[in-house]
Design an enzyme around this catalytic site. Sequence first.
Site, mmCIF file in Angstrom:
data_model
loop_
_atom_site.group_PDB
_atom_site.id
_atom_site.type_symbol
_atom_site.label_atom_id
_atom_site.label_comp_id
_atom_site.label_asym_id
_atom_site.label_seq_id
_atom_site.Cartn_x
_atom_site.Cartn_y
_atom_site.Cartn_z
ATOM 1 N N VAL A 1 -7.522 -4.952 7.864
ATOM 2 C CA VAL A 1 -6.681 -3.769 8.121
ATOM 3 C C VAL A 1 -5.975 -3.823 9.479
ATOM 4 C CG1 VAL A 1 -8.045 -2.276 6.602
ATOM 5 C CG2 VAL A 1 -8.558 -2.330 9.058
ATOM 6 N N TYR B 1 -16.058 -2.371 22.145
ATOM 7 C CA TYR B 1 -16.330 -1.421 21.050
ATOM 8 C C TYR B 1 -16.036 0.003 21.512
ATOM 9 C CZ TYR B 1 -19.160 0.893 17.386
ATOM 10 O OH TYR B 1 -19.608 1.675 16.337
#
Length: 330
Positions: free
Chosen positions: A61, A149
Amino acid sequence: MADKKTILITGGAGFLGSHLCDRFIAEGYKVTAMDNLITGDLRNIEHLFRHADFEFYHHDVSKFVHVPGKIDYILHFASPASPIDYLKIPIQTLKVGSLGTHNLLGLARAKKARMLIASTSEVYGDPTVHPQTEEYYGNVNTVGPRGVYDEAKRFQEAITMAYHTYHGLETRIVRIFNTYGPRMRLNDGRVLPAFIGQALRGEDLTVFGDGSQTRSFCYVDDLVEGIHRLLLSDYSGPVNIGNPSEITIGEFAEEIIKLTGTKQKVIYQPLPKDDPKQRQPDITKARKLLNWEPKVGRAEGLRITYEYFKSLPRELLFARDHKDFGSYIK
Ligand code: NAD
Ligand code: UDP
């Protein structure tokens, strides 16, 4: 009969994504799962392939996303989630949180879909406020190992809110606290599969640091219920979903030793850099807005999860992690 609602679930072959696929199929939706399998596994969703209302796209994606037909909802769950995963693939982690989220927001806009993003308690970093409320801005080391992250997720929240305020897109943000259950990858490095895997192999349990750091573990079914309610709510601010029952990692290791009956002991290894010292969700908002709170206690959730890990083929237990990120690292 009215058309079925359609939902796109990115990261659909992962731990949480696969449980969300199950839930929305059970709710009567048409479900499209999208995943590049970088940390996920088709075995998590193979039971859904025979279902007429389920389809799967093998796609990254972070590259342009196209899905034909109507989409009512998007759940963006694609992202490595375990510290050892995102340390191995830091750039992909940053890309899926930023470029991937941008692509999906564009798709949501084009389809007039409502989009919910999977954020995380990691946006609070190593928190100085305890328990963590949604109003706390966090304490993140941008250039530390976990920064890839944490900052991807913080950017993800910011761009999602910008699409909401600037484009009027319907958006939802869930901040997920440590969640566990069947379909976690045995060797993904997260503490629960690590401890249970060690117990099943007859190895000592590796506690990092002195084990005084805390986490609050939520069983996956409770999380899925909270996400379902949030998606259908009208609230666009971030909402913590997690189980406030907090435990030190040292005590958690003892619980796993008791649960599994292993004769092994705890051994201590160095604490990874920037490992949060404490974590507990304040779920006042979820209680009030969604009338939600967790129902599954740790004893029950751990028992179910242990049964799952015991049922896996033995070769998986002794295999090195089946994930070899080599082909993805550019
Ligand atoms: P997981 O690794 O099992 O699932 C992530 C899935 O995303 C995998 O199937 C992986 O292959 C897929 N993926 C990764 N990058 C992709 C890309 N570029 N394109 C397409 N697919 C991609 O992890 P999980 O625990 O199920 O986490 C799912 C989501 O929930 C993540 O966004 C994570 O940050 C978030 N989250 C999870 C927890 C938790 O405790 N499990 C806590 C906070 C947030
Ligand atoms: N941890 C541990 N031993 C392990 C794996 C993890 O003591 O084998 C600790 C880790 O240092 C952290 C906690 O368990 O303090 C939770 O780690 P996990 O990777 O599951 O998730 P985090 O909440 O840190 O993202």
